[in-house]
Scaffold this motif. Structure first.
Motif, PDB file in Angstrom:
ATOM      1  N   THR A 289      28.845  52.782  34.599  1.00  0.00           N
ATOM      2  CA  THR A 289      28.013  52.344  35.721  1.00  0.00           C
ATOM      3  C   THR A 289      27.407  50.975  35.457  1.00  0.00           C
ATOM      4  O   THR A 289      26.950  50.321  36.387  1.00  0.00           O
ATOM      5  CB  THR A 289      26.893  53.359  36.003  1.00  0.00           C
ATOM      6  OG1 THR A 289      26.134  53.544  34.817  1.00  0.00           O
ATOM      7  CG2 THR A 289      27.466  54.681  36.472  1.00  0.00           C
ATOM      8  N   ALA A 290      27.407  50.530  34.206  1.00  0.00           N
ATOM      9  CA  ALA A 290      26.857  49.220  33.870  1.00  0.00           C
ATOM     10  C   ALA A 290      27.848  48.082  34.139  1.00  0.00           C
ATOM     11  O   ALA A 290      27.462  46.923  34.200  1.00  0.00           O
ATOM     12  CB  ALA A 290      26.448  49.199  32.405  1.00  0.00           C
TER      13      ALA A 290
ATOM     14  N   LYS B 295      30.189  45.546  36.075  1.00  0.00           N
ATOM     15  CA  LYS B 295      30.364  44.936  37.389  1.00  0.00           C
ATOM     16  C   LYS B 295      31.853  44.929  37.689  1.00  0.00           C
ATOM     17  O   LYS B 295      32.680  44.681  36.821  1.00  0.00           O
ATOM     18  CB  LYS B 295      29.852  43.489  37.407  1.00  0.00           C
ATOM     19  CG  LYS B 295      28.357  43.391  37.439  1.00  0.00           C
ATOM     20  CD  LYS B 295      27.864  43.737  38.811  1.00  0.00           C
ATOM     21  CE  LYS B 295      26.404  43.407  38.952  1.00  0.00           C
ATOM     22  NZ  LYS B 295      25.876  43.813  40.221  1.00  0.00           N
TER      23      LYS B 295
ATOM     24  N   SER C  60      28.737  46.970  42.201  1.00  0.00           N
ATOM     25  CA  SER C  60      28.479  48.112  41.313  1.00  0.00           C
ATOM     26  C   SER C  60      29.547  49.178  41.519  1.00  0.00           C
ATOM     27  O   SER C  60      30.313  49.146  42.485  1.00  0.00           O
ATOM     28  CB  SER C  60      27.097  48.693  41.602  1.00  0.00           C
ATOM     29  OG  SER C  60      27.091  49.289  42.891  1.00  0.00           O
TER      30      SER C  60
ATOM     31  N   GLU D 234      29.032  50.795  44.845  1.00  0.00           N
ATOM     32  CA  GLU D 234      29.570  50.012  45.958  1.00  0.00           C
ATOM     33  C   GLU D 234      31.085  50.119  46.014  1.00  0.00           C
ATOM     34  O   GLU D 234      31.664  50.205  47.095  1.00  0.00           O
ATOM     35  CB  GLU D 234      29.146  48.550  45.831  1.00  0.00           C
ATOM     36  CG  GLU D 234      27.684  48.304  46.124  1.00  0.00           C
ATOM     37  CD  GLU D 234      27.286  46.877  45.836  1.00  0.00           C
ATOM     38  OE1 GLU D 234      26.680  46.250  46.722  1.00  0.00           O
ATOM     39  OE2 GLU D 234      27.569  46.382  44.717  1.00  0.00           O
TER      40      GLU D 234
END
Length: 114
Positions: free
Chosen positions: A6-7, A9, A86, A89
């Motif tokens: 999740t970190a 990009k 993210s 997204e």
């Protein structure tokens, strides 16, 4: 099983690619298309926007995730191309929602009265 952190990009290509490309070919496209190294997540899509490939690097090497949509196509990637999005997204975009026009609503701190 390969998972995206999740970190991380995720960057979406600005133009479609030949979907026959593999890990090596896609990793060589990251520099010219995104002006960065291939160690983040990168999303490539076909001309008809009904297929995507996500190139991911974890500490053991590159992985490639491929998705073909049974019906419909992706929302226009121009609104999110080349900017980092993210994982949330990306998931939303893959569901067919145009995340370029959506905005996140911030939660309001509320006091609970008993």
């Amino acid at each position: 099983m390969m998972m995206l952190s999740t970190a991380v990009k995720v960057y979406v290509a600005a133009e479609p690619i030949d979907m026959r490309k593999s890990i090596d070919s896609l990793s060589m496209l990251v520099g010219p298309m995104f002006d960065q190294d291939a160690l983040s997540g990168h999303v490539f899509y076909g001309r008809r926007r009904d297929k995507i490939k996500v190139l991911v690097y974890d500490r053991t090497g590159f992985g490639l995730m491929y998705k073909r949509f049974e019906s419909g196509s992706l929302a226009d990637p121009a609104t999110i191309a080349r900017r980092g999005i993210s994982l949330a997204e990306l998931t939303t975009w893959l569901e067919g929602i145009d995340v370029g026009v959506c905005r996140r609503v911030r939660a309001v701190n509320a006091t609970v009265v008993a």
